[in-house]
Design an enzyme around this catalytic site. Structure first.
Site, PDB file in Angstrom:
ATOM      1  N   GLY A  17       0.787  -1.223   0.000  1.00 25.21           N
ATOM      2  CA  GLY A  17       0.000   0.000   0.000  1.00 25.21           C
ATOM      3  C   GLY A  17       0.815   1.267   0.000  1.00 25.21           C
ATOM      4  CB  ILE A  18       0.166   4.539   1.659  1.00 29.65           C
ATOM      5  CG1 ILE A  18      -1.164   4.843   0.962  1.00 29.65           C
ATOM      6  CG2 ILE A  18       0.940   5.835   1.925  1.00 29.65           C
ATOM      7  CD1 ILE A  18      -2.146   5.636   1.805  1.00 29.65           C
ATOM      8  CG  ASP A  37       4.616  -4.371   7.431  1.00 34.33           C
ATOM      9  OD1 ASP A  37       4.071  -3.427   6.835  1.00 34.33           O
ATOM     10  OD2 ASP A  37       3.973  -5.311   7.943  1.00 34.33           O
ATOM     11  CB  VAL A  62       5.858   0.040  14.715  1.00 30.75           C
ATOM     12  CG1 VAL A  62       6.998  -0.258  13.757  1.00 30.75           C
ATOM     13  CG2 VAL A  62       4.514  -0.017  14.004  1.00 30.75           C
ATOM     14  CE1 TYR A  92      -8.582  -0.698   5.888  1.00 32.08           C
ATOM     15  CE2 TYR A  92      -6.427   0.150   6.519  1.00 32.08           C
ATOM     16  CZ  TYR A  92      -7.245  -0.500   5.612  1.00 32.08           C
ATOM     17  OH  TYR A  92      -6.702  -0.958   4.431  1.00 32.08           O
ATOM     18  CE1 TYR A 153      -7.386   4.199  10.214  1.00 35.08           C
ATOM     19  CE2 TYR A 153      -9.086   5.754   9.544  1.00 35.08           C
ATOM     20  CZ  TYR A 153      -7.854   5.165   9.343  1.00 35.08           C
ATOM     21  OH  TYR A 153      -7.089   5.543   8.257  1.00 35.08           O
ATOM     22  CE  LYS A 157      -4.655   6.531  10.656  1.00 37.57           C
ATOM     23  NZ  LYS A 157      -3.207   6.444  10.382  1.00 37.57           N
ATOM     24  N   PRO A 183      -4.570  10.776   3.785  1.00 43.26           N
ATOM     25  CG  PRO A 183      -3.431   8.787   3.565  1.00 43.26           C
ATOM     26  CD  PRO A 183      -3.918   9.749   4.594  1.00 43.26           C
ATOM     27  CG  LEU A 185     -11.713   4.309   0.496  1.00 41.71           C
ATOM     28  CD1 LEU A 185     -11.447   3.635   1.832  1.00 41.71           C
ATOM     29  CD2 LEU A 185     -13.183   4.162   0.121  1.00 41.71           C
TER      30      LEU A 185
END
Length: 247
Positions: A17-18, A37, A62, A92, A153, A157, A183, A185
């Site tokens: 992903g991102i 990761d 992490v 999420y 979530y 955030k 970001p 979705l």
């Protein structure tokens, strides 16, 4: 453009992903990438190596203090510095508030918010020693939207934004900037597995730029905030979401 040449860049949630897209683009700009990761980011490292980029992969949870300290130690032993930290790791699960148990609440807060604090503590001494650093914390544009099932979530955030604003004050004297990126979705593997395509299209219709988000659409903002040109930008939250949520 080698805008990040000779920089050591650490990215969490880097397996896909991102996070993966950020690793690849930072490396393209000249950075040496440390991809972190919970699941070893083998695919990310393989893609870096295939393109001839410099980087390594580290496996770590992490949200765990001991494991994040170990990540910091490994980076110090190998490179003796860290210039860039992108706190991207997040989970999420969609859960209605009446079905949300404390264990799930804590796990989301731990991965999405505690990890940002722990990783910052792990690498900040190296940034301080160099007198230069860039920290980017991922938040979400969902904080400005009415999305059910994401109380945990959104709380995490919003916490990332508060952490960003406060941290920027504490580290500015070291030559370190701290900003947040939200970001929309985006068509990442996690979203594709949990969010119907129809909903992705509906979100895009509400944006000024009516395009379903991709991981790469976010990375340009991260590249700016981790480069030299953003030296006078700190404590800010920028939504990279096609103009859906405006601060």
């Amino acid at each position: 453009m080698q805008t990040h040449r000779d920089r050591i860049a650490v990215v969490t949630g880097a397996a896909r992903g991102i996070g993966q897209a950020t690793c690849l683009r930072l490396a393209e700009r000249g950075a040496t990438v440390v991809a972190v990761d919970k699941t070893h980011p083998n695919e990310t490292v393989e893609r870096l190596e295939k393109e001839g980029y410099a980087g390594i992969g580290l496996t770590a949870d992490v949200s765990d203090p001991d494991q994040t300290r170990a990540v910091g130690d490994k980076i110090r032993d190998r490179y003796n510095r860290c210039d860039i930290l992108v706190n991207n790791a997040a989970i999420y699960p969609f859960v209605d508030i009446l079905d949300l148990d404390y264990k799930t609440w804590r796990s989301v807060l731990a991965v999405n918010l505690d990890s940002q604090f722990l990783m910052t503590q792990a690498v900040l001494p190296m940034m301080r020693n160099e007198g230069w650093g860039r920290i980017v914390n991922l938040t979400s544009n969902s904080i400005g939207l009415a999305v059910p099932g994401l109380t945990h979530y959104m709380a995490s955030k919003m916490g990332a934004i508060g952490f960003t604003r406060a941290l920027a004050n504490d580290v500015a004297a070291y030559g370190v900037t701290v900003n947040a990126v939200g970001p929309t979705l985006s068509r990442t593997p996690g979203v594709l597995a949990t969010v119907p395509a129809e909903l992705q299209q509906e979100v895009a219709k509400g944006q000024a730029i009516k395009k379903v988000g991709e991981a790469d659409d976010v990375v340009g903002t991260i590249l700016f905030l981790t480069g030299e040109d953003s030296y006078f930008v700190t404590g800010q939250t920028i939504m990279a979401d096609g103009g859906l949520v405006r601060l």
